[in-house]
Design a protein around this motif. Structure first.
Motif, PDB file in Angstrom:
ATOM      1  N   VAL A   1       1.018  -1.165  -0.043  1.00 32.44           N
ATOM      2  CA  VAL A   1      -0.120  -0.129  -0.130  1.00 32.44           C
ATOM      3  C   VAL A   1       0.834   1.154  -0.059  1.00 32.44           C
ATOM      4  O   VAL A   1       2.068   1.129   0.908  1.00 32.44           O
ATOM      5  CB  VAL A   1      -0.784   0.162   1.323  1.00 32.44           C
ATOM      6  CG1 VAL A   1      -1.947   1.296   1.340  1.00 32.44           C
ATOM      7  CG2 VAL A   1      -1.679  -1.196   1.300  1.00 32.44           C
ATOM      8  N   TRP A   2       0.719   2.121  -0.699  1.00 33.43           N
ATOM      9  CA  TRP A   2       1.481   3.414  -1.175  1.00 33.43           C
ATOM     10  C   TRP A   2       0.819   4.581  -1.378  1.00 33.43           C
ATOM     11  O   TRP A   2      -0.341   4.301  -2.015  1.00 33.43           O
ATOM     12  CB  TRP A   2       2.607   3.007  -1.654  1.00 33.43           C
ATOM     13  CG  TRP A   2       2.595   2.811  -3.244  1.00 33.43           C
ATOM     14  CD1 TRP A   2       2.575   3.695  -4.416  1.00 33.43           C
ATOM     15  CD2 TRP A   2       1.980   1.705  -4.016  1.00 33.43           C
ATOM     16  NE1 TRP A   2       2.418   3.132  -5.549  1.00 33.43           N
ATOM     17  CE2 TRP A   2       2.089   2.107  -5.363  1.00 33.43           C
ATOM     18  CE3 TRP A   2       1.598   0.587  -3.407  1.00 33.43           C
ATOM     19  CZ2 TRP A   2       1.680   1.033  -6.320  1.00 33.43           C
ATOM     20  CZ3 TRP A   2       1.227  -0.498  -4.684  1.00 33.43           C
ATOM     21  CH2 TRP A   2       1.320  -0.133  -5.860  1.00 33.43           C
ATOM     22  N   ALA A   3       1.503   5.563  -1.497  1.00 38.35           N
ATOM     23  CA  ALA A   3       0.880   7.123  -1.868  1.00 38.35           C
ATOM     24  C   ALA A   3       1.647   7.655  -2.952  1.00 38.35           C
ATOM     25  O   ALA A   3       2.845   7.532  -2.984  1.00 38.35           O
ATOM     26  CB  ALA A   3       0.936   7.786  -0.567  1.00 38.35           C
ATOM     27  N   SER A   4       1.000   8.287  -3.774  1.00 41.58           N
ATOM     28  CA  SER A   4       1.966   8.989  -4.761  1.00 41.58           C
ATOM     29  C   SER A   4       1.244  10.264  -5.022  1.00 41.58           C
ATOM     30  O   SER A   4      -0.151  10.713  -4.506  1.00 41.58           O
ATOM     31  CB  SER A   4       1.918   8.011  -6.196  1.00 41.58           C
ATOM     32  OG  SER A   4       0.660   8.176  -6.692  1.00 41.58           O
ATOM     33  N   ASP A   5       1.922  11.336  -5.692  1.00 40.18           N
ATOM     34  CA  ASP A   5       1.176  12.766  -6.137  1.00 40.18           C
ATOM     35  C   ASP A   5       0.740  13.293  -4.758  1.00 40.18           C
ATOM     36  O   ASP A   5      -0.355  13.903  -4.906  1.00 40.18           O
ATOM     37  CB  ASP A   5      -0.086  12.181  -7.126  1.00 40.18           C
ATOM     38  CG  ASP A   5       0.391  11.366  -8.205  1.00 40.18           C
ATOM     39  OD1 ASP A   5       1.229  11.802  -8.908  1.00 40.18           O
ATOM     40  OD2 ASP A   5      -0.394  10.669  -8.599  1.00 40.18           O
ATOM     41  N   VAL A   6       1.558  13.356  -3.906  1.00 37.38           N
ATOM     42  CA  VAL A   6       1.227  14.024  -2.432  1.00 37.38           C
ATOM     43  C   VAL A   6       1.369  15.786  -2.737  1.00 37.38           C
ATOM     44  O   VAL A   6       2.246  15.972  -3.350  1.00 37.38           O
ATOM     45  CB  VAL A   6       2.131  13.635  -1.315  1.00 37.38           C
ATOM     46  CG1 VAL A   6       1.587  14.210  -0.268  1.00 37.38           C
ATOM     47  CG2 VAL A   6       2.032  12.030  -1.202  1.00 37.38           C
ATOM     48  N   ALA A   7       0.182  16.195  -2.303  1.00 34.44           N
ATOM     49  CA  ALA A   7       0.320  17.703  -2.322  1.00 34.44           C
ATOM     50  C   ALA A   7      -0.724  18.216  -1.266  1.00 34.44           C
ATOM     51  O   ALA A   7      -1.414  17.443  -0.451  1.00 34.44           O
ATOM     52  CB  ALA A   7      -0.419  18.152  -3.885  1.00 34.44           C
ATOM     53  N   ALA A   8      -0.321  19.437  -1.044  1.00 38.21           N
ATOM     54  CA  ALA A   8      -1.070  20.110   0.110  1.00 38.21           C
ATOM     55  C   ALA A   8      -1.774  21.398  -0.200  1.00 38.21           C
ATOM     56  O   ALA A   8      -1.270  22.126  -1.159  1.00 38.21           O
ATOM     57  CB  ALA A   8      -0.075  20.426   1.278  1.00 38.21           C
ATOM     58  N   ASP A   9      -2.706  21.743   0.523  1.00 36.37           N
ATOM     59  CA  ASP A   9      -3.598  23.137   0.181  1.00 36.37           C
ATOM     60  C   ASP A   9      -2.871  23.920   1.351  1.00 36.37           C
ATOM     61  O   ASP A   9      -1.667  23.682   2.104  1.00 36.37           O
ATOM     62  CB  ASP A   9      -5.249  22.898   0.582  1.00 36.37           C
ATOM     63  CG  ASP A   9      -5.394  22.711   1.834  1.00 36.37           C
ATOM     64  OD1 ASP A   9      -4.572  22.716   2.692  1.00 36.37           O
ATOM     65  OD2 ASP A   9      -6.458  22.257   2.037  1.00 36.37           O
TER      66      ASP A   9
END
Length: 490
Positions: free
Chosen positions: A260-268
């Motif tokens: 399980v993993w994350a990609s395209d991490v961005a913040a407001d």
């Protein structure tokens, strides 16, 4: 706890029914250790304490409707009593009995440990699992020999999932908690420097955290952080299947059964992160789904991916997990709790606890909350239980605040001067105060409407008093305060 007879209670905890008590009398549901929380039918457990003794409150509990009391000595009160040698041990035995009977009926126990992030991840895991069925999770940080069994005693016939947060201050603590609430899924988040002074080395901390995966059955799941070498190495210490999670890449190199993993991490602009959640393995087709977190801070991405791995290991679908994470809100007080006063001042209250890892995460988060024309201020206190390296760790935290271009640092506590010393080379204001009251008085005169202030320290300093004072200051000036989870959403 499902209602049971006093006789069955005595059998479960290895106690004796007090003379003259009808063993067929029923007690439950509910187990409490605070007489103020007693409700009709509840079991009151009289715990010993440094300042008060629970036996002194058996009468109060009886008046409030307690159906029975667990005691180490009979009390002259007209309420059924079960006498045991040790009420703390008896509470644990009762929890084991409750969980054991529920597990036979399908209850899934999830254990969570780590040097930092346990409570925030626990809250996210609870939000995920609640999408699939009734879930019991501890309020706040009920993760010790009293809080964990007390939480487990909330399990009833309808409960499908129990989330058990497991803390440790030494070797064997987590192993003991696992005997009280045997987990089917165990998540290890990280191995850091929290409680380093008590363990002596980070290797000992890793040894203690790994007790969770050692307790898992072969049919269970060990959910391990692939971004932490000490954690992913625990795959060799378990007979359970392995679910590896990462915020950096597909952890295919781990050979885990589930990835399980994350990609395209961005913040407001309020440091709420969104990302694409991916899952592969465990007999499922590779899939992905978008997640938009409502909780604050980049560190919450790792917590959320860990929670996703737990949910998937427990059998939930990826879309349901992603949706639950996107709707989850903070449930535990004083953890990255953001409030804005009507005059514009923003207060980031992360005062529940602190260690070098969580301090770094909070400083990064507040630095990114800078607003046009405003300053970033850090109001910090001691990180406790760090051992002989404590002074250096505090200087490093002060230096990190300087690197992140925090505009002013104010500090209290034994290691406050070290925080100031680490920050001072920046040339920006750095001040040490001998009391919380002095620190608050300074901040009231120094903070402006566009500023953001972080409040953080270990629990022993109770630094939420600073945040509470700053928030409460606005009504005194004729304005109302809006909490982050209230009318104004950050």
């Amino acid at each position: 706890m499902e209602p049971m007879t006093v006789g069955a209670l005595a059998e479960a905890v290895g106690g004796q029914v007090a003379p003259g008590v009808d063993p067929t009398r029923r007690v439950g549901p509910g187990v409490v250790i605070d007489s103020r929380a007693v409700h009709p039918g509840a079991l009151f457990v009289a715990l010993p304490g440094e300042r008060v003794d629970g036996h002194d409150f058996v009468a109060t509990a009886a008046e409030a409707g307690a159906a029975a009391a667990l005691v180490t000595r009979p009390v002259a009160v007209d309420v059924p009593q079960v006498v045991v040698p040790d009420t703390v041990a008896a509470l644990a035995a009762l929890a084991t009995d409750v969980v054991g009977r529920a597990t036979a009926s399908g209850l899934v126990v999830v254990g969570i440990t780590g040097s930092s992030g346990k409570t925030s991840t626990k809250d996210l895991v609870a939000a995920v699992l609640e999408a699939a069925g009734p879930t019991v999770a501890p309020p706040g940080s009920f993760n010790n020999e009293i809080g964990a069994p007390l939480t487990a005693c909330r399990v009833d016939a309808a409960t499908r999932y129990l989330v058990a947060e497991m803390g440790a201050r030494g070797l064997g603590h987590i192993a003991w908690l696992c005997r009280v609430t045997p987990p089917a899924v165990g998540a290890v988040l990280n191995v850091g420097h929290a409680h380093l002074g008590e363990f002596g080395s980070i290797e000992q901390i890793a040894l203690a955290k790994g007790e969770l995966v050692e307790a898992l059955p072969p049919t269970g799941w060990a959910v391990l952080n692939a971004d932490d070498p000490r954690v992913i190495a625990m795959a060799l210490r378990t007979s359970a299947r392995v679910a590896a999670f990462s915020t950096r890449h597909d952890p295919a190199e781990t050979g885990a059964d589930l990835r399980v993993w994350a990609s395209d991490v961005a913040a407001d602009d309020l440091q709420r992160h969104r990302f694409t959640l991916h899952a592969a393995g465990a007999g499922r087709e590779p899939a992905s789904a978008p997640v938009a977190l409502r909780v604050l801070g980049e560190h919450q991405v790792s917590n959320a991916v860990a929670a996703a791995a737990v949910g998937l290991a427990a059998g939930l679908g990826l879309d349901a997990v992603a949706d639950a994470l996107s709707h989850a809100t903070a449930r535990s007080r004083w953890r990255m709790e953001l409030a804005e006063r009507p005059d514009g001042l923003a207060i980031l209250n992360d005062a529940y606890n602190a260690n070098p890892d969580s301090m770094s995460a909070a400083l990064v988060a507040v630095a990114r909350l800078r607003r046009p024309g405003g300053r970033v201020v850090a109001a910090l206190g001691d990180m406790l239980e760090l051992g002989p390296d404590a002074a250096a760790a505090h200087r490093e935290a002060g230096a990190l605040a300087a690197t992140l271009e925090v505009d002013e640092l104010v500090a209290v506590g034994e290691f406050g001067p070290d925080l100031v010393a680490g920050f001072a080379p920046s040339g920006r204001p750095a001040r040490y105060f001998g009391s919380v009251e002095e620190l608050v008085a300074h901040l009231r005169g120094a903070l402006g409407a566009s500023d953001v202030v972080l409040v953080k320290a270990s629990r022993g300093l109770a630094l939420e008093r600073v945040a509470d004072a700053l928030v409460a200051d606005a009504p005194a000036r004729g304005a109302l305060v809006e909490r982050a989870e209230g009318a104004r959403q950050w």
